[in-house]
Design a protein around this motif. Structure first.
Motif, PDB file in Angstrom:
ATOM      1  N   LEU A   1     -50.735  15.451  27.984  1.00 58.60           N
ATOM      2  CA  LEU A   1     -49.294  15.486  28.214  1.00 58.60           C
ATOM      3  C   LEU A   1     -48.540  14.826  27.066  1.00 58.60           C
ATOM      4  O   LEU A   1     -47.484  15.311  26.648  1.00 58.60           O
TER       5      LEU A   1
ATOM      6  N   MET B   1     -42.514  17.145  28.545  1.00 56.71           N
ATOM      7  CA  MET B   1     -43.634  17.517  29.411  1.00 56.71           C
ATOM      8  C   MET B   1     -44.154  16.293  30.169  1.00 56.71           C
ATOM      9  O   MET B   1     -44.446  16.365  31.371  1.00 56.71           O
ATOM     10  N   LEU B   2     -44.258  15.168  29.468  1.00 55.36           N
ATOM     11  CA  LEU B   2     -44.733  13.933  30.093  1.00 55.36           C
ATOM     12  C   LEU B   2     -43.776  13.475  31.184  1.00 55.36           C
ATOM     13  O   LEU B   2     -44.195  13.130  32.296  1.00 55.36           O
TER      14      LEU B   2
ATOM     15  N   TYR C   1     -43.990  15.680  34.338  1.00 53.67           N
ATOM     16  CA  TYR C   1     -45.186  15.386  35.131  1.00 53.67           C
ATOM     17  C   TYR C   1     -45.006  14.122  35.943  1.00 53.67           C
ATOM     18  O   TYR C   1     -45.308  14.089  37.145  1.00 53.67           O
TER      19      TYR C   1
END
Length: 301
Positions: A283, A290-291, A294
């Motif tokens: 990630l 994106m991190l 999540y």
């Protein structure tokens, strides 16, 4: 037009080998070699805002005595010499705004530094300091303090009184934890505690709401505290080279970080060279958005 006066000063030998220049006080041969026969005030640089004096890389082991007569000096640079002590006479330079003592061999600072009420910037990095005088906290105008590359393991509790301090560099010392007094410095926007012996970051870090840059790289920090996520003004957070395995779900609150950063000078989140558990490494490679996505989904599921 009158006749041009000679610029040559008469020199006589005084007692004990001291050199006397007519019209000025006697100085030791060492002091006089630095002055090259000039009056000390002739070496002052008078800028638009400050009167400055510099003796950089002169190989000095002691501060020359003539310096203490230059009461108008506001910026003093004695960096990269071999100074082992700063005399109490430094308190006579009451107009000092900037004092640079970087790159010497100082083991301590005199208590008389408390007399520098106008001091805003103090560089004492790259010395041999093992302690600091509590009296330094009387320099209430201090805004920038660099103590990196010394042998410090604690700070005086009175440092909490440095209410105007904005930038503090404690990197490359022997701190096992961030000193409690640091958390009282509400105006801090830059804090560097990299390359120490930290194993954790206290929850009290959340008290530093003005922080924009926080660097704690190259320690032995085991966890990323949730309280860091409350510092929503952060633009650079460097936790590289630690022992962090997980990231808090609330990390997405640090939206000002903007990206995963790889260059040490870049703003963003620096989290490389940590033993992150899966799927975090992938990630991180995918970028901050994106991190964050999540972690946000993980928190709400």
């Amino acid at each position: 037009m009158g006749a041009k006066q000679s610029s040559t000063r008469c020199r006589d030998k005084g007692p004990r080998g001291m050199v006397l220049l007519r019209g000025r006080q006697p100085f030791s041969p060492w002091d006089d070699s630095l002055l090259s026969g000039k009056d000390p005030r002739a070496l002052l640089k008078r800028g638009m805002r400050h009167v400055s004096f510099s003796l950089v890389t002169k190989g000095m082991t002691d501060v020359p005595d003539f310096l203490w007569s230059l009461s108008e000096v506001q910026k003093l640079n004695l960096s990269h010499n071999q100074l082992r002590a700063l005399p109490p006479d430094v308190g006579k330079l009451s107009r000092l705004v900037v004092l640079n003592l970087c790159g010497n061999r100082l083991r301590s600072l005199p208590r008389e530094i408390s007399l520098l009420k106008s001091l805003k910037v103090l560089f004492v990095n790259m010395n041999c300091l093992t302690e600091l005088p509590a009296e330094l906290s009387a320099c209430r105008s201090l805004e920038v303090l660099s103590l990196s590359h010394n042998c410090l393991s604690q700070l005086p509790a009175s440092f909490a009184d440095l209410s105007r301090l904005r930038k503090l560099n404690l990197s490359n010392n022997y701190f096992a934890h961030i000193p409690v007094c640091v958390f009282a410095l509400k105006e801090l926007d830059f804090l560097h505690v990299g390359s120490n012996r930290l194993e954790n970051i206290a929850e009290s870090i959340q008290c530093l709401a003005s922080l924009q840059i926080f660097i704690a790289e190259s320690n032995n920090i085991h966890s990323f505290p949730r309280s860091l996520c409350l510092l929503t003004s952060l633009e650079l957070l460097n936790l590289n080279n630690n022992d962090i395995q997980t990231l808090p779900d609330e990390l997405y609150l640090l939206w000002r970080l903007g990206r995963i950063a790889w260059n040490p000078m870049d703003k963003g989140l620096h989290i490389s060279h940590n033993p992150l558990s899966k799927p975090l490494p992938e990630l991180v490679e995918g970028g901050l958005e994106m991190l964050f996505s999540y972690l946000k989904d993980k928190k709400h599921n």
